[in-house]
Design a protein around this motif. Sequence first.
Motif, PDB file in Angstrom:
ATOM      1  N   MET A  89       0.709  -1.186   0.009  1.00 56.36           N
ATOM      2  CA  MET A  89       0.040   0.042   0.041  1.00 56.36           C
ATOM      3  C   MET A  89       0.733   1.333  -0.024  1.00 56.36           C
ATOM      4  SD  MET A  89      -2.671   1.362  -0.209  1.00 56.36           S
ATOM      5  CE  MET A  89      -3.994   0.065  -0.067  1.00 56.36           C
ATOM      6  N   VAL A  90       0.392   2.142  -1.159  1.00 59.31           N
ATOM      7  CA  VAL A  90       1.290   3.718  -0.985  1.00 59.31           C
ATOM      8  C   VAL A  90      -0.010   4.369  -0.903  1.00 59.31           C
ATOM      9  CG1 VAL A  90       2.666   4.994  -2.049  1.00 59.31           C
ATOM     10  CG2 VAL A  90       3.339   2.614  -2.067  1.00 59.31           C
ATOM     11  N   ASP A  91      -0.424   5.044  -0.087  1.00 51.91           N
ATOM     12  CA  ASP A  91      -1.405   6.150  -0.306  1.00 51.91           C
ATOM     13  C   ASP A  91      -1.316   7.296   0.391  1.00 51.91           C
ATOM     14  OD1 ASP A  91      -4.389   6.609   1.419  1.00 51.91           O
ATOM     15  OD2 ASP A  91      -2.969   5.292   2.447  1.00 51.91           O
ATOM     16  N   ASN A  92      -1.832   8.394   0.054  1.00 52.51           N
ATOM     17  CA  ASN A  92      -1.511   9.776   0.581  1.00 52.51           C
ATOM     18  C   ASN A  92      -1.926   9.994   1.996  1.00 52.51           C
ATOM     19  OD1 ASN A  92      -0.991  10.680  -1.919  1.00 52.51           O
ATOM     20  ND2 ASN A  92      -3.086  11.593  -2.296  1.00 52.51           N
ATOM     21  N   GLY A  93      -3.108   8.998   2.553  1.00 53.36           N
ATOM     22  CA  GLY A  93      -3.234   9.268   4.031  1.00 53.36           C
ATOM     23  C   GLY A  93      -1.871   8.744   4.750  1.00 53.36           C
ATOM     24  N   LEU A  94      -1.516   7.381   4.278  1.00 60.14           N
ATOM     25  CA  LEU A  94      -0.357   7.049   4.887  1.00 60.14           C
ATOM     26  C   LEU A  94       1.076   7.827   5.019  1.00 60.14           C
ATOM     27  CD1 LEU A  94       0.107   4.129   6.093  1.00 60.14           C
ATOM     28  CD2 LEU A  94       0.648   3.364   3.897  1.00 60.14           C
ATOM     29  N   THR A  95       1.094   8.527   3.903  1.00 55.53           N
ATOM     30  CA  THR A  95       2.178   9.439   3.677  1.00 55.53           C
ATOM     31  C   THR A  95       1.968  10.649   4.582  1.00 55.53           C
ATOM     32  OG1 THR A  95       2.462   8.742   1.403  1.00 55.53           O
ATOM     33  CG2 THR A  95       3.506  10.459   1.905  1.00 55.53           C
ATOM     34  N   GLU A  96       0.771  11.137   4.707  1.00 55.50           N
ATOM     35  CA  GLU A  96       0.841  12.494   5.311  1.00 55.50           C
ATOM     36  C   GLU A  96       0.975  12.067   6.642  1.00 55.50           C
ATOM     37  OE1 GLU A  96      -2.983  14.458   4.341  1.00 55.50           O
ATOM     38  OE2 GLU A  96      -2.702  14.049   2.408  1.00 55.50           O
ATOM     39  N   GLY A  97       0.398  11.006   7.198  1.00 57.29           N
ATOM     40  CA  GLY A  97       0.382  10.685   8.708  1.00 57.29           C
ATOM     41  C   GLY A  97       1.763  10.518   8.964  1.00 57.29           C
ATOM     42  N   MET A  98       2.693   9.856   8.159  1.00 59.04           N
ATOM     43  CA  MET A  98       4.015   9.627   8.491  1.00 59.04           C
ATOM     44  C   MET A  98       4.935  11.153   8.334  1.00 59.04           C
ATOM     45  SD  MET A  98       6.099   7.340   9.372  1.00 59.04           S
ATOM     46  CE  MET A  98       5.525   5.705   8.964  1.00 59.04           C
ATOM     47  N   VAL A  99       4.497  11.867   7.589  1.00 59.96           N
ATOM     48  CA  VAL A  99       5.296  13.167   7.552  1.00 59.96           C
ATOM     49  C   VAL A  99       4.974  13.832   8.620  1.00 59.96           C
ATOM     50  CG1 VAL A  99       5.308  15.382   6.547  1.00 59.96           C
ATOM     51  CG2 VAL A  99       5.398  13.221   4.921  1.00 59.96           C
ATOM     52  N   GLU A 100       3.729  13.846   9.480  1.00 60.35           N
ATOM     53  CA  GLU A 100       3.386  14.367  10.598  1.00 60.35           C
ATOM     54  C   GLU A 100       4.124  13.856  11.669  1.00 60.35           C
ATOM     55  OE1 GLU A 100      -1.109  15.063  10.833  1.00 60.35           O
ATOM     56  OE2 GLU A 100      -0.931  15.586   8.742  1.00 60.35           O
ATOM     57  N   TRP A 101       3.984  12.617  11.671  1.00 56.74           N
ATOM     58  CA  TRP A 101       4.559  11.993  12.990  1.00 56.74           C
ATOM     59  C   TRP A 101       6.303  12.159  13.091  1.00 56.74           C
ATOM     60  CZ3 TRP A 101       8.587   8.512  14.239  1.00 56.74           C
ATOM     61  CH2 TRP A 101       8.528   8.069  15.365  1.00 56.74           C
ATOM     62  N   VAL A 102       6.862  12.197  11.801  1.00 59.81           N
ATOM     63  CA  VAL A 102       8.238  12.432  11.837  1.00 59.81           C
ATOM     64  C   VAL A 102       8.635  14.017  12.090  1.00 59.81           C
ATOM     65  CG1 VAL A 102      10.266  12.338  10.321  1.00 59.81           C
ATOM     66  CG2 VAL A 102       8.844  10.429  10.326  1.00 59.81           C
ATOM     67  N   VAL A 103       8.015  14.814  11.375  1.00 53.46           N
ATOM     68  CA  VAL A 103       8.317  16.357  11.543  1.00 53.46           C
ATOM     69  C   VAL A 103       7.829  16.724  13.039  1.00 53.46           C
ATOM     70  CG1 VAL A 103       7.573  18.605  10.873  1.00 53.46           C
ATOM     71  CG2 VAL A 103       7.890  17.168   9.187  1.00 53.46           C
ATOM     72  N   GLY A 104       6.857  16.174  13.622  1.00 47.97           N
ATOM     73  CA  GLY A 104       6.573  16.464  15.007  1.00 47.97           C
ATOM     74  C   GLY A 104       7.467  15.984  16.058  1.00 47.97           C
ATOM     75  N   HIS A 105       7.900  14.731  15.668  1.00 48.09           N
ATOM     76  CA  HIS A 105       8.948  14.261  16.607  1.00 48.09           C
ATOM     77  C   HIS A 105      10.306  14.820  16.616  1.00 48.09           C
ATOM     78  CE1 HIS A 105       6.297  11.509  19.108  1.00 48.09           C
ATOM     79  NE2 HIS A 105       5.848  11.358  18.182  1.00 48.09           N
ATOM     80  N   ALA A 106      10.510  15.132  15.369  1.00 44.38           N
ATOM     81  CA  ALA A 106      12.001  15.896  14.926  1.00 44.38           C
ATOM     82  C   ALA A 106      11.948  17.274  15.635  1.00 44.38           C
ATOM     83  CB  ALA A 106      12.111  15.957  13.545  1.00 44.38           C
ATOM     84  N   LEU A 107      11.014  17.943  15.338  1.00 38.77           N
ATOM     85  CA  LEU A 107      10.773  19.333  16.133  1.00 38.77           C
ATOM     86  C   LEU A 107      10.873  19.382  17.801  1.00 38.77           C
ATOM     87  CD1 LEU A 107       8.124  21.286  13.611  1.00 38.77           C
ATOM     88  CD2 LEU A 107      11.009  21.543  14.074  1.00 38.77           C
ATOM     89  N   ARG A 108      10.152  17.980  18.270  1.00 34.25           N
ATOM     90  CA  ARG A 108      10.111  18.004  19.746  1.00 34.25           C
ATOM     91  C   ARG A 108      11.680  17.967  20.014  1.00 34.25           C
ATOM     92  NH1 ARG A 108       9.358  12.459  22.870  1.00 34.25           N
ATOM     93  NH2 ARG A 108      10.139  13.342  24.736  1.00 34.25           N
ATOM     94  N   HIS A 109      12.599  17.207  19.454  1.00 31.03           N
ATOM     95  CA  HIS A 109      13.990  16.989  19.898  1.00 31.03           C
ATOM     96  C   HIS A 109      14.804  18.260  19.620  1.00 31.03           C
ATOM     97  CE1 HIS A 109      12.958  13.365  21.500  1.00 31.03           C
ATOM     98  NE2 HIS A 109      12.591  12.797  20.123  1.00 31.03           N
ATOM     99  N   HIS A 110      14.541  18.670  18.157  1.00 24.49           N
ATOM    100  CA  HIS A 110      15.046  19.824  17.882  1.00 24.49           C
ATOM    101  C   HIS A 110      15.153  21.009  18.693  1.00 24.49           C
ATOM    102  CE1 HIS A 110      16.581  23.049  15.485  1.00 24.49           C
ATOM    103  NE2 HIS A 110      15.477  23.571  15.018  1.00 24.49           N
ATOM    104  N   LEU A 111      13.959  21.364  19.020  1.00 22.65           N
ATOM    105  CA  LEU A 111      13.642  22.572  19.804  1.00 22.65           C
ATOM    106  C   LEU A 111      14.001  22.440  21.217  1.00 22.65           C
ATOM    107  CD1 LEU A 111      10.499  23.802  18.003  1.00 22.65           C
ATOM    108  CD2 LEU A 111      12.658  24.764  17.620  1.00 22.65           C
ATOM    109  N   GLY A 112      13.958  21.064  21.672  1.00 19.85           N
ATOM    110  CA  GLY A 112      14.266  20.735  23.386  1.00 19.85           C
ATOM    111  C   GLY A 112      12.734  21.069  23.988  1.00 19.85           C
ATOM    112  N   MET A 113      11.764  20.775  23.431  1.00 22.85           N
ATOM    113  CA  MET A 113      10.492  21.182  24.054  1.00 22.85           C
ATOM    114  C   MET A 113      10.415  20.605  25.556  1.00 22.85           C
ATOM    115  SD  MET A 113       7.760  20.598  20.945  1.00 22.85           S
ATOM    116  CE  MET A 113       7.915  21.328  19.133  1.00 22.85           C
ATOM    117  N   ASP A 114      10.753  19.231  25.630  1.00 25.59           N
ATOM    118  CA  ASP A 114      10.751  18.602  26.966  1.00 25.59           C
ATOM    119  C   ASP A 114      10.969  19.257  28.042  1.00 25.59           C
ATOM    120  OD1 ASP A 114       9.989  16.813  25.081  1.00 25.59           O
ATOM    121  OD2 ASP A 114      11.149  15.048  26.066  1.00 25.59           O
TER     122      ASP A 114
END
Length: 310
Positions: A89-114
Motif C-alpha cells: 500500500m502506498v496512499d496519501n493518508g499513509l504518507t501524510e500521517g508519516m510526515v506529521e509523525w516524523v516532523v512532529g517528533h523531529a521538532l520536539r527534539h530539535h527545539l528541546g521542547m521537553d
Amino acid sequence: MTLTVFFSAPAVWEEYRDLLPGLLAEAGIDARVVTEASDPAVVDYIIYAPSAPLQDFTPFTRCKAVLSLWAGVERIVGNQTLTQPLCRMVDNGLTEGMVEWVVGHALRHHLGMDRHIVNPGHVWDATCPPLARERKVAMLGMGALGTACARALAALNFNVVGWSRTEKTTPGIQAFHGEAGLEAALRGADIVVTLLPKTPETENILNAARLSWLKPGAFILNPGRGPLIDDAALLAALDSGQIGHATLDVFRIEPLPQDHPFWSHPRVTVTPHIAADTRATGAAKVLVENIRRSEAGEPLLHLVDRARGY
Ligand code: NDP
C-alpha cells in the motif's frame, strides 16, 4: 463475468464496506466483495492485512493478485504458498500521517521542547536551540515515505541527507546509497530517521558501530520496523549519552512487552505503532485502481519485488 474480491481483514471491513463496492462500480468493474472465502477457487483478488493473516494461498487457484493494506510486507513476502503478484500500500493518508509523525517528533527534539513542557523546578533556562539548518538529519530509506518526510524536513531548512539501496536524486537532498554511502549519511548526524523495510539486509542496520558515527547526543526516530535497530546497542548508547533520545513507534514484539526496558528508560519515547495508518478513503481507490489495471492487462502499482523483500 462478475469478479470475486475477498476482503480478508475483518478488523477494518467496516471502513471499506460502504466504499469499495461503489468505487468498483464507478471504475466499471463488475465485482462482488466477500469477507469469507467459502470457495477459495472462485476468488479473483485478495485484499490482505497482516492483522488477520492468511497463511495458505494454495487454494486460491484463480487469484490474480494479492493487494496488501499495509506498506510493510515482511510478514507475507516470504510466504512460499503465495505465487501471485503482491502489491503493497502506498496512499496519501499513509504518507501524510508519516510526515506529521516524523516532523512532529523531529521538532520536539530539535527545539528541546521537553525541558519547557515538564519543568517542575521552574528553571529559567534561556538557551536558544540551534536553527534547523544547523542540524543534519539522516533519512535511512528514500522510498514513498522517506522521500516525503525528507522533503518536509528540508522545507523547514533541516540539512537532510538521504540513504537508499540504489542511487537516487531528490532535489535539495544530498543522496547516498549502498553500503559505501551509509557512513557518509550517518557520520555526524544530529537526527536519524529509519524508514526502511525489514529485510535480511536491513536488520540491525543501526548497530553499535553505526550509532557511534552519529553526533554525540543524537536523536533516533524509528517509525520503520523494530528489527532495524539493535535494541541492546541502542540501550547502551542511550546510557552512555551517545544517543540523547530515541522515539520508537515499532518493535520486535508488538505490543511492546510490559517488562521491556524501553518502557521505563528516561530517554526513550514509545508510541504504539501509530506513526501512520492506512486511511480507507485513499486506500480503497488504490485497491480499485490495481484491480482495474490487472483486468486491463496494465502494470500493477506498488508491486513488491519478492526477491528483494520489499
Ligand atoms: P518503500 O519501499 O517505498 O521504500 C523503501 C526504501 O528503503 C527505499 O528507498 C529503498 O531503497 C530503501 N532500502 C531498502 N532496502 C535497503 C537496503 N538494504 N539498503 C539501503 N536502502 C534500502 O517503502 P515505504 O517508504 O513505503 O515504507 C518504508 C517502511 O515504513 C515500510 O516498509 C514499513 O516497514 C514502514 N511503515 C511504518 C508505518 C508505521 O505506522 N510505523 C506505516 C507504514 C510503513 P531503493 O529506493 O533503492 O529501493
